[in-house]
Design an enzyme around this catalytic site. Structure first.
Site, PDB file in Angstrom:
ATOM      1  N   ASP A 260       0.952  -1.161   0.104  1.00  0.00           N
ATOM      2  CA  ASP A 260       0.038  -0.216   0.096  1.00  0.00           C
ATOM      3  C   ASP A 260       1.018   1.291   0.004  1.00  0.00           C
ATOM      4  OD1 ASP A 260      -3.294   0.613   1.564  1.00  0.00           O
ATOM      5  OD2 ASP A 260      -2.133   1.707   0.193  1.00  0.00           O
TER       6      ASP A 260
HETATM    7  C1  GLC Z   1      -4.320   4.270  -0.175  1.00  0.00           C
HETATM    8  C2  GLC Z   1      -5.214   3.320   0.312  1.00  0.00           C
HETATM    9  C3  GLC Z   1      -5.282   2.084  -0.870  1.00  0.00           C
HETATM   10  C4  GLC Z   1      -5.245   2.855  -2.041  1.00  0.00           C
HETATM   11  C5  GLC Z   1      -3.926   3.109  -1.996  1.00  0.00           C
HETATM   12  C6  GLC Z   1      -3.647   3.925  -3.497  1.00  0.00           C
HETATM   13  O1  GLC Z   1      -3.419   4.716   1.011  1.00  0.00           O
HETATM   14  O2  GLC Z   1      -4.836   2.458   1.608  1.00  0.00           O
HETATM   15  O3  GLC Z   1      -6.641   1.550  -0.449  1.00  0.00           O
HETATM   16  O4  GLC Z   1      -5.475   1.791  -3.040  1.00  0.00           O
HETATM   17  O5  GLC Z   1      -3.512   4.004  -1.204  1.00  0.00           O
HETATM   18  O6  GLC Z   1      -4.181   5.167  -3.749  1.00  0.00           O
END
Ligand code: GLC
Length: 707
Positions: A260
């Site tokens: 993430d």
């Molecule tokens: C965010 C979220 C995730 C998302 C990612 C990219 O922090 O936790 O769900 O897909 O970053 O935006």
């Protein structure tokens, strides 16, 4: 792809595992990007070795970045563009929690199909969806992105979205690869506070929390995103048990894994990595392929490989998974894939897509209470009050490309249908209405109260300790009743709320955030054009003190307090019943459905038998409509404690007025099985309790024996 891999330098390989924002390819690196470049210890050469992009705005931008990148790519390896297309791209569908409330996985499949069709024209190749985190704590802001508390429902909906996005052929210009998230157990954040620690046993993981991701992988999703939280004290992003033992060995997943946002670098804050260099080493060892947004890999993997700390084999395996996805998407033949500015302009928010969003939205609302005031007769005059009386912000969180200003308000929709409200005005509490306003409100026969949460009170990093109605909204119901009017509450919210203060409303319609055509769907539901058919995918507690309260809880040594066990030493609260205010599976209709004549094909079955379970569903009218037949099982004696009653299967069915339909379920050994802590699927001989019905408070019960 192996031939290409052999031609790549070590640096080029490592670059494929870095994901950056398009900002680095569009901005002036000296002037605009200097800060972030310094912060990430990047340089232009590293930036142009990246393998994938996070987020893109439109076809023109994507094509510009891809061509600029390929000009400098020695081996012409195209960039992979990923983005958060969660419940729609520009046509916004109901939030995932609302989609689950339809109890119709086809709504999720349809949402995903339209989303992919639109997103692909902007050049998006993979979406960070479905989110399959099981959630039993409505304080957590990301409930809104989940499919709720049921492992079965989460699995069915996650799989449906994967199928909708990928459409069976990734090479099609309108297909988008799916990346399920957040692996794993992110929804169990302690205190419901986002990013907080998670402490789950392997038994809880395997038997409940992993099911949604497991079904997404089974449906063929091509990516898995790691969660911010730890499991067993080790951040998921560097958790070998999850990324190799479960994902690769137990599930046979051969797609790519991605962190993430910044979560690999955050292993330092978690206290398991000393520095970015150790984070890089732990990530590749644990099985993390792509690092999103941080730069541990690009800055440190080379030294680990050259020094022999890390075998080149691990790097090659990770890079091959990335290259294989690019090949399966057809990017080597056409790096722009579906990106096409002209097609983009005619595809996004196409009337067919908006109609789909409207139809899906009408299936996702849940009628929580109704004293018979609904459905409304068009001759009845209405006023619309409350903070969302003129709401157009009905898209909900993670609808970054959706435009609010193109959503009609309920007042506009009713006016267009010739039933314009006599009064509609926003107010945070009744006091804000003048005497003149009140005179006009008195002219209405019925008052619609548009209450709930703002869009930004749920979603990432938006948890709450108090899940009641915000501010002084609860004053609206007594205010309307003091005028001698019927009060109908239209709720917009991204989580289960505590609704004790508004229970004496004439009706409460849960409308979540229903997307671009929310108001059209709500109007249909208010006037009976659509008969409500939604069911709750998550229990609504009576108070935040009851959390967690969910349908498939385990039995306790001391019995629940009830009329059979009035005693002192039973499991109870002194100040509230154990049951939630509105149970999982609850939802009313304008029609009176009756479930009867439950029959089982046998009272005893062996492991390889199929048990047929049948019931009659009758619609006594007055409207044709859909209802959801739910089938629950309970295994009272097993090698581990099993839920007293857990959803095992369901069927949404349309029944005409005065029609009787016979609904048949066929249960096999898989339906009777459960997962042990090591992930194996087992079942135990003995009595199995069974319940069937279209509402949790109206279930027919039976039992059978598994020999
Ligand atoms: C965010 C979220 C995730 C998302 C990612 C990219 O922090 O936790 O769900 O897909 O970053 O935006």
């Amino acid at each position: 792809m192996k031939t290409l891999l052999e031609q790549m330098t070590l640096h080029e390989k490592i670059g494929q595992l870095m994901q950056l924002s398009p900002f680095f390819f569009l901005a002036d690196l000296e002037k605009e990007a200097a800060g972030p470049i310094r912060e990430l210890h990047l340089d232009e050469e590293k930036i142009y070795s990246a393998g994938s992009i996070l987020g893109i705005g439109n076809a023109a931008e994507m094509i510009a970045v891809q061509s600029k990148y390929l000009e400098r790519s020695r081996l012409k390896i195209p960039l992979l563009f990923m983005a958060d297309v969660i419940h729609g791209y520009k046509t916004i569908f109901p939030v995932p929690l609302a989609l689950a409330a339809s109890w119709n996985p086809d709504t999720a499949r349809r949402c995903a199909r339209v989303s992919a069709t639109e997103a692909a024209t902007s050049g998006i190749h993979m979406t960070f969806s479905p989110m399959a985190d099981l959630v039993r704590d409505p304080r957590w802001g990301r409930c809104v992105e989940s499919f709720g508390e049921s492992p079965l429902l989460s699995g069915r909906f996650a799989a449906a979205m994967v199928e909708g996005y990928q459409n069976g052929d990734l090479k099609r210009s309108d297909s988008v690869a799916a990346c399920v998230k957040h692996f794993a157990g992110y929804g169990a954040a302690e205190g419901g506070r986002d990013y907080n620690t998670v402490d789950l046993s392997r038994q809880s993981l395997q038997s409940a929390y992993l099911e949604g991701y497991r079904q997404a992988v089974k449906a063929g999703c091509r990516g898995v995103m790691t969660a911010f939280n730890p499991i067993e004290g080790i951040p998921c992003t560097v958790n070998r048990y999850l990324l190799r033992d479960v994902l690769r060995t137990q599930w046979g997943f051969d797609g790519l894994t991605i962190s993430d946002y910044d979560s690999l670098a955050e292993t330092i804050a978690h206290g398991v990595a000393e520095d970015p260099s150790q984070a890089a080493l732990m990530g590749l060892e644990a099985g993390l392929d792509i690092e999103m947004a941080s730069s541990c890999y690009i800055n440190h993997l080379e030294e680990h490989i050259r020094s022999g700390n890390l075998p080149l084999k691990l790097l090659d395996e990770a890079v091959l998974r990335v290259l294989t996805l690019k090949q399966d998407l057809g990017l080597f033949d056409n790096p722009n894939k579906g990106a096409d500015a002209l097609r983009e302009s005619t595809t996004v928010q196409h009337p067919d897509h908006l109609r789909a969003a409207h139809e899906v939205a009408a299936e996702c609302a849940v009628l929580l209470t109704n004293d018979g005031t609904l459905p409304l007769n068009p001759a009845v005059s209405v006023a619309i009050l409350g903070p969302y009386a003129l709401a157009v912000k009905t898209n909900g969180p993670w609808s970054w490309h959706g435009y609010h200003d193109e959503n009609p308000s309920l007042a506009e929709v009713l006016t267009a249908r010739g039933i314009s409200p006599v009064f509609a005005k926003i107010a945070g509490c009744p006091e804000e209405y003048s005497d003149h306003d009140i005179d006009r409100i008195r002219k209405a026969d019925v008052v619609l109260l548009a209450l709930g949460e703002p869009e930004n009170w749920s979603g990432e990093a938006h948890s709450r300790t108090d899940i009641g109605l915000p501010g002084r909204q609860a004053e609206f119901v007594p205010f309307v009743r003091s005028l001698g009017k019927k009060a109908i509450v239209l709720l917009q919210n991204g989580r289960p709320l505590v609704l004790e203060e508004i229970l004496d409303a004439s009706a409460i319609l849960e409308t979540w955030f229903l997307g671009s055509r929310a108001s059209e769907a709500i109007a249909d539901l208010l006037y009976g054009v659509t008969n409500p058919s939604g069911r709750l995918p998550m229990s609504f507690p009576r108070s935040v003190g009851q959390i967690p309260v969910y349908h498939d809880a385990l039995p306790t040594g001391r019995p629940n307090q009830n009329e059979n066990h009035p005693g002192e030493y039973v499991t109870k609260y002194l100040d509230a019943p154990n049951s939630p205010r509105f149970a999982f599976g609850h939802g009313l209709s304008y029609s009176r459905f009756e479930v009867r004549n439950l029959s089982l094909s046998a009272s005893k079955i062996r492991k390889d038998d199929v048990l047929a379970v049948e019931v009659d569903i009758i619609n006594h009218g007055p409207l044709a409509g859909d209802t959801v037949i739910q089938l629950y099982l309970g295994d009272p004696v097993a090698r581990i404690s099993r839920p007293v009653r857990q959803l095992v299967t369901f069927r949404k069915i349309h029944v005409a007025v005065n029609e009787t339909l016979r609904v048949r379920f066929e249960l096999d050994i898989h339906d009777l099985s459960y997962r042990l802590a090591d992930g194996t699927l087992v079942c135990d001989p003995g009595r199995i309790n069974l319940w069937v019905g279209d509402s949790p408070d109206r279930l027919l019960s039976s039992a059978f024996v598994l020999e």
